[in-house]
Enzyme design. Structure first.
Site, PDB file in Angstrom:
ATOM      1  N   THR A  61      47.521  61.045 -45.166  1.00  0.00           N
ATOM      2  CA  THR A  61      47.805  62.947 -45.464  1.00  0.00           C
ATOM      3  C   THR A  61      49.096  62.896 -46.186  1.00  0.00           C
ATOM      4  OG1 THR A  61      49.014  62.982 -43.541  1.00  0.00           O
ATOM      5  CG2 THR A  61      46.539  63.218 -44.146  1.00  0.00           C
ATOM      6  N   CYS A  62      50.532  61.286 -45.629  1.00  0.00           N
ATOM      7  CA  CYS A  62      51.696  61.541 -46.473  1.00  0.00           C
ATOM      8  C   CYS A  62      50.591  61.090 -47.885  1.00  0.00           C
ATOM      9  CB  CYS A  62      52.221  60.415 -46.214  1.00  0.00           C
ATOM     10  SG  CYS A  62      52.639  60.459 -43.878  1.00  0.00           S
ATOM     11  N   ALA A  63      49.777  60.178 -48.193  1.00  0.00           N
ATOM     12  CA  ALA A  63      50.078  60.132 -50.013  1.00  0.00           C
ATOM     13  C   ALA A  63      49.027  60.654 -50.423  1.00  0.00           C
ATOM     14  CB  ALA A  63      50.272  58.516 -50.272  1.00  0.00           C
TER      15      ALA A  63
END
EC number: 2.3.2.26
Length: 1888
Positions: free
Chosen positions: A1854-1856
């Site tokens: 989810t961070c990227a």
């Protein structure tokens, strides 16, 4: 390469002592006895081994110079650091321009060696004895002296090195008289021995083992070496041997290692490339590439050629390297292919005249690569072709040959928007622009290219590109997504090149100064005769083609003329406008009369010309007149009428008057950019840098100011200005006399019948209004409010006149803009709406209620005429036509300036931003002087402070106070050495004389303190500030010194730090001597640095690499990126965070906490529009940038020093010092940069400032100036409110403003719309004398009526029901048509605002023009949502976020800056917290209590989970959003027990645990609205209502923090709640927005009450009729209504048990409305607002509508379309757009329901909604990558990849925004696995 070189240079310059101070021995060394001889040979560039190439002498000498320079003491002279900087710059020069750069480098080094000799001679005199003693005792064990030498050690080694440098310059081996320092000589001798050994191994012919070993050692040494450690490396010895080994075809290992060694050598010693080329290495490398026998050898050869091609592209080209790198491209991997194309691009950089012999055979290969799948390869190929085309531009036959290979067709296909969804899906901005430039080159130089483009239909391609750029048809397109100005220029230039050049003298296009003057009307024959003469003489192939195929020209005009006219009107770039005019002029000239007739059907060319002529831009006045003359020649009958109607004749009349001196000034004042003739001396001095509109590099010599053209020597004089006026006036007079001769002084030649008719109607309307007003006054004196017959009949008469006016405006051919402006319609309508009070006396409070009633009646009557009920579907409503006329009038009249700082003018896109940020990276030099007459403080003016431009004056005060106060304790820092305390110096004492201190002590002091910085005014960060004394005066008098332009070289902050103590304070006042700047620098004596200032640092370069530093943010010590704050809660159920919160604040009053009060003090009251005085430029900064205390992170809020002590006091603590400049007091919250810019602006007049005069000079040398600020103690005389308008609000006012101003002022923002209409005022401080004021006021009235239309329509229907004209209540629900919001957007002001807020320096200095704030506040509807959002992000959250946002915007275009220092300017500090997933609400309360008021970006993690970063943070806000919707909290109204799911964004996923937890969620189909609580509710701590209040305060903080950090919430708030947030009052009609049933019932009851009032007013006995009034057949009494709030029986509206009947029904309705939307929710809203205000000022949201605010906060809800998905998703690591798995995924995504899309977004990004703009603006971009099978045994068992993948589940990062998708075998399996992962993967973050 560039980065490595830079770091090496920095390492060299930072070295305290040189390891390379010994002379470089040549590689032929055989023994110590020949050292002197070798040194002589080296200095004369001779070698015993081989002939030395010519450039080698320079190389060797420069190496020696560098050694000496590195040995020189870094801290004793400006020249040493300046020399290092010069060396670094020269190397960069070599990369770009080898030959020319080397000559410049040679000259620079000669000068530097002369300086070094002088410097060494001085030091020889000072330290000869000490140096001799040291050299006698020196031995190889020098390491031990490090600890014993004390201060003397570095100085002695420095002196020794300098002596060696001097003796070496003298030659003859004299440098051996002084041996090198021990460390240097030992390492050098060891290195020399190793090199000799390696060289002998390389020469061991026949012993391949030895050669391989030697090559391996050489590669290892070169790979880890630096330029300094290898300074003794003999290039001339090694290179010939390596070239020989490269041809050792019998052993591929030797060839590979030799190629690798050459690669490393060129990398670490760029100067060695010359020798490598000289000894024939290039041809050997080419041979290795062409044979391609060994792949690794070919790849290594490519790497070597890439390095060599950077320095010597022509040599590589002549050796055949271009074809060599391209021939076998398909054999290489993608990475190597990129290297090959990069090498080819280097070789094409500067092509020689005979380049076609080497290039042409490569063109087909390069052309084919334009279809390549890899974007980098494509980019390099396009660069190659662009450079080739530019080199061949003067040779049409060569360009034709280029075009023969299909180049034009391929390039045109690439730029087409239909090719790849917007044209730039796979191309960077620079590549795309380069391709357009390539087509321009082909079109201008190649007849074949010209023909091909026209036949391809290039005009329609350009039309599509420009229409999608946001500058034309659709003004609502986000400026962030629009194309950069330089790209638009190239597109328009391509259109220009597609038309043949004009015959000389036909139109004087603005390309040069001379063209304007020589192309006067008198010298030019008529277009027709001129054209015939040209035809007779010569017809170019282009003209012949257009003559043979006129349909091509006609299609060109139909496609591009309307777009070009729109671009001209909306662009703020002068060069683009001039180019547009050029295309239009050519089009008119070459078109026939019939073509022009067809063109003007779609484009009002007359109105365009009138606007150009009224614009008063001298560069285009003559060409515009000449275009008008062409039109009159070709279509005299048509344009003789149209020119009168559209105002062309009127504009020409004005130009005729320009030639007269008395009329000269209006010409200069009206321009949009730079006023021209009335120039101050200051402006003329700097006009060579002035460039107001961001001219592109293609025409850099042509600034778009009224000082025309490039020839500043001639045109920057009054004579040239007068000549220009004469030329324009004579042209205008000739045009007027020829085509529109006046008859005997008839001044009404420009007046038409339509205009006269419209004027008469407006006169009738105004007379009727005034008459009505007079009679009304008389009547009201006698009988109060009047509703007599005469009033009704008069209103009917007035509305009849208005109907006529609207009919006249809307009729067939309509009224021209010129006629509309001149008719007086605007003023007449404003007078009507304000009941005759517009621009007249103030309305008394007594008359206001009566006027409100009359105003409402007029609004309703106007809407019935302008927006009729039964409007025909196909007919445009009159109100829409009126708005369009007003928009045209506004665009014609407005002259709002775009004030750009200089770096932003000459650049565009990322270059513009980069230049602004790099300027901010320079420290400013500040002299702090004691004010005259101030006796209680010490003087500090003998010191110069280097300070971060974004530090605040409050920080300066903290730094300065202990150094100037007279207390004994503060006067005793460490004792200064060799000088007196700066504050005690006599007035005339200087410290620049060498005798003012002993040389030894001064030098020693500097050696120990040279790399020191102080921390000033920042929190847990280091701001580089140096301090020094100088010989100049103390700077008293004028507030800002205007120094002469000094060092103009590029200067980074680290350079500035290193040379800080060496800079000279230069002033405009002449110095006492006439010495040059160089001499002055040489005479500077080092000065003392105050010990109290110094914080020791190991190395200044560490500052640049410290990722934990943030230059801008006010991060508190707890906000360290490395630490995660674990937010742990007490075990008790009691809400720990809420209790803490409650104890600190008064929950009922809405008062702010201490942090909020400080923030309120920090943000200078936005209610005071003129807080900076009437000048206005900085008033916007004060209001919108919140004083930049909050903006820069260095305001009074929470700043701490390195030890965590609070630097800035609370708002009620008085200042210790006050600062003034030029006699004006400065606010403590201003940044240093703001204070400096404010003084620069105040020093000029309005014309100069709004003319876009330079804020920062073009070469950045403004940062080398020294600025003076005066300080003094506050006392009763001076401690007043700011004289100069710096808005220094008093603490008490600031504290109050947090509650009173933020709520009360904003409450009246929209509620006072009616009152502001009646008063005839805009809610801003725009001058009423401004020509646009009335137009803006009327637009605001119409926009308000458009918003109120449904309500006014309902009131009209209610009136009809009351009068008995309507009998059924069902007729009340008629929907009202409204004018689309896009009609209110102004296409000219939008790009102006967008361009203005892209100027980083203007944002930082607070120098945005006042109109930006005024118009966004008073008329936000003029700008589309995207532009207002960008403005909001640029002004609401402070500088660091504004700059960060700009960088993100540039990065999204693929052109973001990669400069590390610039990125640090906009980098945001982050605060990480870890919370419990099971107690989100309690954790959030605690987190927000601690961190919401800080500027750091909040990042959330969860206990026991590994996820970190963006994904978990977004999920935190989502989970918190859900928790805040729980019914048990008692916050929200809930619909009665029905199970209807919410329509507005909150349909829960049925996936197990979440759905169980969501049963408590409030059901609110129309959105959430606060539950009403009675005024008697218990507010005491611990009570339910107290908790509700705290939850709303928490919601306010969360919402503000989410907006600030760019996070999304999942809270479906109702429109009515957003209206309360925006400060708008609600009434009965708003209840339907959140409770449709109750709202409808109340409206129907209100209609019954209206019927009752009507019956009572008509006279007669109607009591029985009144008592029988029914609601849908039921009497009021029978409804059994009680005085309790419906749905809330505990909420008592009125005491007693009375039942509601017809007599008290009105009171009941009033009480229900009051409880529902007013008193019952007031305290909750106040708590929300107070929480919100702790983060940032809630009034900044008022530029948005409620629906836009929901969009901003909660993101996008639209369903996806399969066609657009592929454009906004990135496919990588195993997938591309054509992969079967990707095709299946896109189909599945397009088929997902709304609920499934929310679940998919939550799964991939962490938030259930996409940000505003959808997938297109998701950052990071959604990326789909291939997930490899987790089972390794499958392959062994023979299972296929797809079968194996079918067992796996997709996973995410989810961070990227990464989705790892296995390559499933079928679409059905993918769908099943995807949904399973989505449903089961919620609620945790684990590794995937």
């Amino acid at each position: 390469m560039e980065t490595r070189s830079r770091k090496r240079a920095e390492a060299t310059s930072a070295a305290p002592s040189s390891s390379s101070s010994s002379p470089p021995p040549p590689p032929s060394a055989s023994g110590p006895t020949t050292r002197s001889k070798r040194a002589r040979l080296s200095s004369s560039s001779s070698s015993s081994l081989a002939p030395t190439p010519p450039s080698s002498s320079t190389t060797t000498r420069s190496r020696s110079s560098r050694s000496a320079a590195a040995a020189a003491p870094m801290d004793t002279s400006t020249d040493s650091s300046g020399f290092r900087r010069g060396g670094r710059g020269n190397r960069g020069n070599n990369n770009d321009n080898s030959d020319k750069g080397k000559e410049k480098e040679h000259d620079v080094r000669i000068r530097e060696r002369e300086r070094e000799r002088d410097r060494a001679r001085e030091q020889l005199n000072m330290d000869a004895a000490a140096a001799a003693a040291r050299s006698a005792d020196e031995d190889d064990d020098n390491d031990s002296e490090d600890g014993n030498g004390g201060f003397m050690h570095p100085n002695m080694s420095s002196a020794s090195s300098a002596l060696q440098g001097l003796l070496r310059k003298l030659g003859a081996g004299l440098d051996d008289l002084l041996p090198s320092s021990g460390i240097g000589s030992a390492s050098s001798s060891h290195l020399n021995g190793r090199m000799k050994k390696i060289l002998s191994g390389l020469r061991a012919e026949g012993e391949e083992g030895k050669q391989v070993e030697a090559l391996t050692q050489l590669c290892e040494m070169l790979s880890i070496g630096t330029e300094d450690s290898l300074s003794t490396f003999s290039v001339d010895s090694f290179v010939p041997v390596l070239v020989g080994l490269l041809n050792h075809e019998s052993n591929p290992d030797i060839m590979l290692l030799a190629a690798r060694a050459l690669t490393h050598l060129c990398d670490v010693l760029p100067s060695s490339c010359a020798a490598v080329v000289h000894y024939g290495a290039v041809s050997c490398l080419v041979a290795r590439l062409l044979t391609i026998e060994y792949m690794d050898l070919a790849e290594q050869s490519l790497q070597a050629l890439k390095k060599i091609s950077q320095e010597h592209p022509t040599a590589c080209l002549r050796a055949g390297a271009l074809m060599a790198v391209l021939s076998y491209l398909d054999f290489f991997s993608t990475g190597v292919q990129r290297v090959a194309l990069s090498t080819a691009a280097n070789m094409c950089k500067k092509l020689p005249s005979d380049a076609s012999d080497y290039v042409m055979e490569a063109v087909p290969l390069l052309t084919n690569l334009l279809q390549y799948h890899d974007s980098k390869v494509l980019e390099y190929a396009s660069i190659c072709l662009t450079r080739i085309a530019e080199a061949f531009a003067p040779y049409p036959e060569k360009l034709d040959e280029l075009c023969n290979h299909g180049l034009v067709t391929q390039a045109a296909s690439l730029i087409s928007t239909s090719n790849s969804g917007g044209g730039q899906a796979s191309l960077s901005v620079s590549t795309y622009t380069g391709l357009i430039r390539l087509l321009s080159t082909c079109a201008s130089g190649s007849p074949l290219g010209f023909r091909t483009l026209l036949l391809l239909g290039i005009s329609s391609i350009l039309k599509d590109i420009l229409l999608g750029s946001g500058v034309s048809a659709n003004a609502s397109v986000s400026p962030a997504l629009s194309r950069p100005a330089d790209q638009i220029y190239e597109i328009v230039n391509l259109a220009n090149e597609l038309l043949p050049p004009l015959p000389e003298g036909v139109i004087s296009l603005p390309t040069s100064t001379n063209a304007l003057v020589k192309g006067s009307c008198q010298k030019k024959s008529s277009p027709s005769t001129s054209g015939k003469q040209e035809d007779i003489l010569k017809i170019s192939p282009r003209e012949k083609l257009l003559g043979d195929q006129p349909e091509l020209l006609q299609q060109f005009g139909l496609d591009l003329l309307p777009v070009l006219v729109q671009i001209y009107g909306s662009s703020v770039n002068g060069t683009i406008r001039h180019k547009c005019l050029s295309v239009i002029g050519k089009l008119m000239y070459f078109s026939s009369s019939e073509m022009i007739q067809s063109l003007i059907g779609d484009t009002n060319i007359s109105s365009f010309l009138a606007g150009v002529l009224a614009w008063k831009d001298p560069q285009v006045l003559v060409p515009a007149l000449q275009v008008a003359e062409i039109l009159m020649e070709k279509l005299p009958e048509t344009f003789s009428k149209v020119f009168v109607r559209e105002g062309v004749v009127h504009a020409v009349d004005q130009l005729v008057l320009v030639g007269k001196p008395s009329h000269a000034s209006p010409t200069d004042k009206d321009n949009d950019c730079v006023p021209g003739s009335a120039r101050s001396r200051r402006y003329r001095r700097r006009s060579s840098n002035a460039n107001s509109d961001g001219n592109q590099s293609e025409e850099p010599k042509n600034p778009a100011s009224l000082t025309i053209g490039a020839n500043h020597n001639s045109l920057d004089t009054p004579t040239a200005s007068f000549m220009l006026r004469e030329t324009v006036s004579s042209c205008a007079k000739a045009f007027k006399d020829k085509y529109f001769p006046s008859d005997g002084g008839d001044v009404d030649v420009g007046v038409t019948d339509d205009l006269l008719h419209l004027k008469n109607l407006c006169t009738k309307l105004t007379a009727g209004i005034d008459d009505h007003k007079v009679k009304g006054k008389g009547k009201s004196k006698a009988s109060g409010p009047f509703l007599g017959d005469f009033s009704a009949s008069k209103e009917e008469y007035l509305i009849g006149v208005i109907s006529e006016i609207l009919g006249e405006i809307s009729k067939g051919d309509g009224v021209s803009t010129f006629e509309f402006i001149g008719s007086g319609v605007v003023a007449a309508l404003l007078n009507y709406f304000s009941c005759g009070y517009f621009s007249k006396e103030k309305i008394s409070e007594l008359n206001l209620p009566k006027l409100r009633q009359e105003g409402l009646r007029r609004f309703k009557a106007f809407l019935e005429v302008a927006l009729p009920f039964d409007g025909n579907e196909g007919k445009v409503p009159p109100m829409t036509v009126l708005i369009q006329k007003l928009q045209n009038a506004l665009s014609s009249l407005e002259r709002f300036p775009v004030v750009l700082s200089h770096p932003s003018r000459s650049l565009s896109g990322s270059a513009r931003l980069s230049s602004g940020l790099s300027a901010l990276a320079h420290p400013l030099k500040l002299r702090l002087c004691r004010a005259s007459g101030e006796k209680t403080l010490r003087d500090y003016s003998s010191n110069i402070v280097l300070i971060d431009p974004l530090a605040s004056l409050a920080a300066v005060e903290e730094f300065l106070w202990p150094r100037v106060q007279r207390s004994e304790s503060a006067l005793k820092p460490a004792a200064p050495i060799g000088n007196t305390e700066p504050g005690t110096l006599p007035s005339g004492a200087g410290v620049s004389s060498p005798s003012s201190s002993t040389p030894a002590s001064t030098t020693r002091r500097h050696s120990s303190r040279s790399r020191s910085a102080i921390n000033i005014g920042d929190t847990s960060k280091k701001d580089p500030v140096h301090e020094k004394g100088t010989s100049s005066s103390k700077g008293k008098g004028k507030g800002v010194m205007k120094p002469a332009q000094a060092d103009k070289g590029p200067q980074t902050r680290s350079n500035a730090q290193k040379r800080a103590v060496l800079d000279k304070d230069t002033q405009m006042k002449p110095a006492s001597g006439d010495s040059s700047s160089e001499d002055e620098e040489l005479e500077i004596s080092p000065v003392d640095i105050d010990d109290a200032l110094v914080i020791e640092e190991d190395d200044i370069s560490d500052d640049e690499d410290d990722d934990n530093e943030d230059v801008l943010d006010d991060s508190l010590p707890m906000c360290t990126p490395d630490k995660v704050h674990d937010v742990k809660l007490a075990d008790s159920v009691d809400d720990d965070g809420l209790a803490t919160s409650g104890r600190q604040m008064n929950p009922a009053s809405g008062g702010t906490s201490g942090a909020a009060a400080a923030r309120a003090s920090d943000s200078i009251d936005t209610g005071i529009g003129n807080s900076y005085g009437s000048r206005g430029a900085l008033s916007f900064a004060a209001a919108a940038m919140a004083g930049l205390g909050a903006a820069s992170g260095r305001g009074i809020r929470g700043s701490r020093d390195l030890h965590g002590r609070t630097l800035n006091r609370s708002s009620d603590e008085p200042s210790k010092l006050i600062f003034t400049a030029a006699g004006k007091q400065l606010s403590r919250h201003l940044t240093i940069y703001q204070a400096v810019q404010r003084q620069l602006m105040l020093d000029e007049d309005d014309d100069d400032r709004f003319g876009g005069s330079d804020l920062v000079s073009s070469d950045g040398s403004r940062f080398n100036d020294i600025y003076t600020i005066m300080y003094q103690r506050p006392d009763s005389q001076v401690n007043r409110l700011s004289v100069g308008g710096a808005s220094s609000t008093t603490p008490s006012k600031s504290t109050k403003s947090a509650t009173t101003n933020s709520s009360v002022e904003s409450q009246s923002h929209r509620a006072s719309l009616l009152d502001s209409i009646l008063q005839g005022e805009l809610p801003c401080d725009l001058e009423k004398s401004n020509s646009t004021y009335n137009v803006l006021a009327l637009l605001r009235v119409l926009e308000g009526l458009n918003q109120l239309c449904p309500r006014l329509r309902a009131q009209t229907l209610s009136d009809r029901f009351a009068e008995g004209k309507i009998t059924s209540l069902d007729d009340l629900s008629t929907t009202a048509a409204k004018v689309p919001l896009d009609e209110f957007v102004n296409s000219k002001l939008t790009p102006k605002l967008a361009r203005q807020i892209q100027d980083a320096l203007a944002l930082c200095s607070g120098s945005l023009p006042s109109w930006c704030y005024q118009l966004t506040r008073a008329c936000p509807f003029l700008f589309p949502f995207q532009t207002r959002r960008q403005y909001f992000y640029s002004t609401a959250f402070g500088l660091s976020r504004a700059l960060n946002r700009l960088q993100q915007q540039q990065g999204a275009d693929g052109s973001g800056s990669t400069n590390e220092r610039e990125m640090r300017i906009g980098r945001l500090q982050r605060q990480k917290v870890r919370v419990s997933r099971n107690r989100i609400l309690d954790s959030a309360a605690k987190v927000m209590e601690m961190y919401s008021s800080q500027k750091a970006v909040l990042e959330v993690e969860y206990f026991g989970e590994v996820g970190t970063g963006l994904g978990p943070t977004l999920e935190f806000y989502t989970l918190l959003s859900h928790d805040l919707q729980k019914a048990s909290l008692g916050m929200w109204r809930s619909s009665s027990g029905d199970k209807v799911s919410m329509q507005i964004g909150r349909d829960e996923i049925e996936d197990g645990k979440p759905s169980a937890a969501n049963r408590d969620i409030v059901l609110a189909p129309l959105g959430l609205f606060p539950r009403p609580w009675p005024s008697t509710a218990d507010i005491s701590e611990g009570g339910q209502f107290h908790k509700v209040i705290e939850y709303f305060r928490l919601l306010g903080r969360v919402m503000a923090k989410a907006l600030q950090d760019g996070r999304l919430l999942d809270v479906p708030l109702s429109t009515a709640f957003y209206k309360l947030i925006l400060g708008q009052e609600l009434d009965l009609h708003d209840i339907v927005l959140f409770d449709a049933e109750l709202g409808k019932t109340l409206q129907e009851l209100r209609v019954v009450v209206a019927r009752k009032h009507y019956l009572e007013g008509v006279g007669g006995d109607n009591s029985s009729t009144i008592s029988d009034l029914c609601l849908r057949g039921c009497r009021i009494e029978d409804l059994s209504l009680e005085f309790t709030l419906p749905g809330y029986p505990e909420y008592i509206l009125r005491s007693g048990d009375e039942i509601v009947d017809i007599t008290n029904l009105e009171e009941y309705i009033s009480l229900v409305v009051d409880a529902t939307v007013k008193r019952g929710v007031t305290r909750q809203i106040e708590a929300f607002r107070s929480g919100f205000n702790q983060v940032f000022d809630i009034t900044s949201l008022q530029i948005f509508t409620p629906s836009e605010l929901d969009y901003l906060l909660c993101g996008r809800r639209e369903l996806w379309e399969v066609e657009t998905l592929a454009e906004h998703i990135k496919f990588d690591h195993g997938y591309n757009a054509k992969s079967p798995a990707i095709i299946n995924l896109l189909e599945i995504m397009g088929e997902l329901t709304a609920d499934q899309q929310r679940a998919f977004c939550q799964f991939v990004t962490g938030a259930p909604r996409l940000p505003p703009g959808g997938l297109a603006v998701l950052n990071p971009k959604l990326t789909i990558v291939r997930k490899h099978s987790s089972t390794s045994s499958a392959a062994a068992n023979g299972a296929g990849a797809s079968e194996t993948a079918d067992d796996d589940l997709p996973s995410v990062m989810t961070c990227a925004n990464y989705l790892k998708l296995p390559p499933y075998s079928t679409k059905e399996i993918m769908y099943k696995k995807l949904l399973y992962a989505i449903n089961e993967g919620q609620g945790s973050f684990d590794l995937s």
